[in-house]
Enzyme design. Structure first.
Site, PDB file in Angstrom:
ATOM      1  CE  LYS A  78       6.106  -3.391   3.243  1.00  0.00           C
ATOM      2  NZ  LYS A  78       4.862  -2.527   3.887  1.00  0.00           N
ATOM      3  CB  SER A 153       1.637  -1.402   2.071  1.00  0.00           C
ATOM      4  OG  SER A 153       2.385  -1.523   3.503  1.00  0.00           O
ATOM      5  CB  SER A 177       2.106  -1.836   5.920  1.00  0.00           C
ATOM      6  OG  SER A 177       1.090  -1.107   5.382  1.00  0.00           O
TER       7      SER A 177
HETATM    8  N1  GLN Z   1      -2.939   1.310   5.159  1.00  0.00           N
HETATM    9  C1  GLN Z   1      -2.130   1.711   5.666  1.00  0.00           C
HETATM   10  C2  GLN Z   1      -1.466   3.512   4.668  1.00  0.00           C
HETATM   11  O1  GLN Z   1      -2.198   3.190   3.615  1.00  0.00           O
HETATM   12  C3  GLN Z   1      -0.711   1.195   6.415  1.00  0.00           C
HETATM   13  C4  GLN Z   1       0.352   1.849   5.718  1.00  0.00           C
HETATM   14  C5  GLN Z   1       1.290   0.532   6.377  1.00  0.00           C
HETATM   15  O2  GLN Z   1       1.287   0.157   7.454  1.00  0.00           O
HETATM   16  N2  GLN Z   1       2.105   0.769   5.802  1.00  0.00           N
HETATM   17  O3  GLN Z   1      -1.653   4.101   4.630  1.00  0.00           O
END
Ligand code: GLN
Length: 474
Positions: A78, A153, A177
């Site tokens: 990532k 994400s 994420s």
């Molecule tokens: N979907 C969650 C958010 O938008 C988790 C994001 C993440 O784990 N980086 O905060």
């Protein structure tokens, strides 16, 4: 469809039925062929990967079985994780031209184990989102149905594995994420106990929540990657030693707790039906499944969307147009700050910075941030209490399968996708997701994941049960 795992590739390297060179060539060819449509990658390191593959091929001839654990294994990373000399954009205009000056600790550990990093994967900007639609460089599509999102994400990392380019990828998980994209793409994903893995060289989103974790096709591969990445790091004072928490024993049969009241609202009925089938299969395998109550856990989303933006607003203050990345000239210093941040950040990032600044402001701090932190302490206590009577907590990973691009345009409906994952980060607990079955949407069969939550430091317990329940039946 490419179904390689670390274990299968390694066995083939040792027996000589394939070579790292052949595997890397194949990975690069798959990316060339498929990534036009999928857009899992922001950068592909073809030249480096080919050179390393040749070296790994030679080393296998000499070292055989004694070769390091990931020698010649392609890995995608990532793009909020620093890889020295490579662009580290976090999928933001702000860092479009930012080159990492050092390796994150987890990258050093993966490289030391022989991994070949084939490229950087797309993501929601600074890891804020659940669909990879918030990337400044365009969304990633789900390889199982390109009208759908891969989740987020870490959507690029999930798509990179699901499209068959790599056997494993690395993501980060602040509120789900790693787990939610794994669920949407039919993969295994793991969020470690907070502090198990170093955050040095990860771009911070919510520092008290962030952990890096693997996405893979088997639980065994996630276990291997996690164990290679984990451990105390002198560069991250929040990393924990093995004796920080009481030992969590491995057992033959486990007691699973299902927070029934939590599964009602907003979960698709067919996802629930698949979940019930999974519960029955656990019972058939000799495990016990009981109902539990986790009333505070159910409030996790509310606490998360205060704590996380508060940490975001503070962590992203460093992108000021002076120290890193994009700089827009202005008449004075304040104008440089304002114009650089206005031009560099996308809508969702700005929304969270504003929210976070608000909840931390004098007059609101006690009412919002202070309360959310209190809720967090109470949630930890609630969890510790529940783990006196059950070994593992069971939920769906997400309330729905992968949705279509643009379907969750309302930020609040997107946030609700995180309902089962964010309480885990707030409490620091480990959680594993793997596919529990499929549901149909408009004639397409889509995977859905189950989430196993363990007690603090229960990472090995989750791998143990995950291998028995999932890997053995693949
Ligand atoms: N979907 C969650 C958010 O938008 C988790 C994001 C993440 O784990 N980086 O905060």
């Amino acid at each position: 469809m490419n179904n390689d795992t670390i274990a299968s590739l390694r066995a083939a390297y040792i027996s000589g039925t394939t070579t790292p060179t052949a595997v890397i060539d194949n990975a690069l060819a798959t990316i060339t062929e498929k990534d036009k449509d999928i857009h899992a990658f922001l950068a592909v390191y073809s030249d480096d990967a080919r050179v390393q593959a040749v070296e790994a091929t030679e080393r296998f001839k000499i070292e055989g079985n004694a070769a390091p654990a990931l020698l010649g294994i392609p890995v995608a990373v990532k793009n909020n994780i620093l890889v020295k000399g490579k662009l580290a954009t976090a999928a933001s205009k702000m860092l479009e031209n930012y080159i990492a000056s050092y390796d994150a600790t987890i990258i050093t550990r993966l490289k030391d184990a022989g991994a070949i990093i084939v490229g950087a994967t797309n993501m929601d900007e600074f890891a804020m989102g659940g669909s990879t639609e918030n990337s400044a460089f365009g969304p990633t599509k789900n390889p199982l149905d390109i009208t759908r999102v891969p989740g987020g994400s870490s959507g690029g990392s999930a798509a990179a594995v699901a499209m068959g380019a790599v056997p494993v990828a690395i993501g980060t998980d602040t509120g789900g994420s790693v787990r939610q994209p794994a669920s949407y793409c039919g993969l295994v994903g793991f969020k470690p106990t907070y502090g198990a893995v170093s955050r040095y060289g990860l771009m911070a989103m919510g520092s008290s929540l962030d952990q890096a974790g693997p996405l893979s096709r088997t639980v065994a591969d996630s276990e291997l990657l996690h164990n290679l990445m984990a451990g105390i790091d002198i560069m991250d004072a929040t990393t924990i030693s093995p004796d920080t928490y009481p030992t969590v024993p491995i057992k033959d049969v486990y007691t699973f707790g299902v927070p029934r009241a939590f599964l009602g609202d907003g979960v698709d009925p067919d996802v629930l039906a698949v979940f019930e089938t999974h519960v029955e299969s656990l019972k058939a395998a000799g495990h016990t499944v009981v109902d539990i109550e986790l009333p505070l856990f159910e409030q996790g989303l509310a606490a998360y969307y205060i704590v996380m933006p508060a940490e975001v607003s503070s962590n992203l203050a460093r992108y000021d147009g002076i120290r890193y990345g994009l700089s827009v000239p202005g008449k004075d210093l304040l104008a440089v700050y304002e114009q650089s941040r206005a031009a560099g950040f996308g809508t969702e990032v700005k929304r969270r910075i504003l929210l976070g600044t608000y909840v931390l402001s004098a007059g609101y701090f006690d009412a919002y941030y202070g309360k959310a932190e209190q809720a967090r302490v109470a949630m930890r206590a609630e969890l510790a209490e529940v783990f006196k009577s059950v070994d593992i907590i069971l939920t769906p990973t997400a309330p729905t399968p992968a949705f279509t691009l643009g379907e969750q345009a309302d930020p609040l409906s997107m946030y609700r996708q995180d309902i089962f994952t964010v309480p885990v980060n707030l409490t620091g607990a480990p959680a594993l997701t793997f596919p529990m079955g499929t549901v149909d949407r408009t004639g397409v069969t889509l995977p859905v994941g189950v989430q196993y939550i363990g007690p603090l430091a229960g990472d090995e317990r989750l791998f143990d049960i995950g291998k028995r329940i999932y890997d053995s039946r693949r």
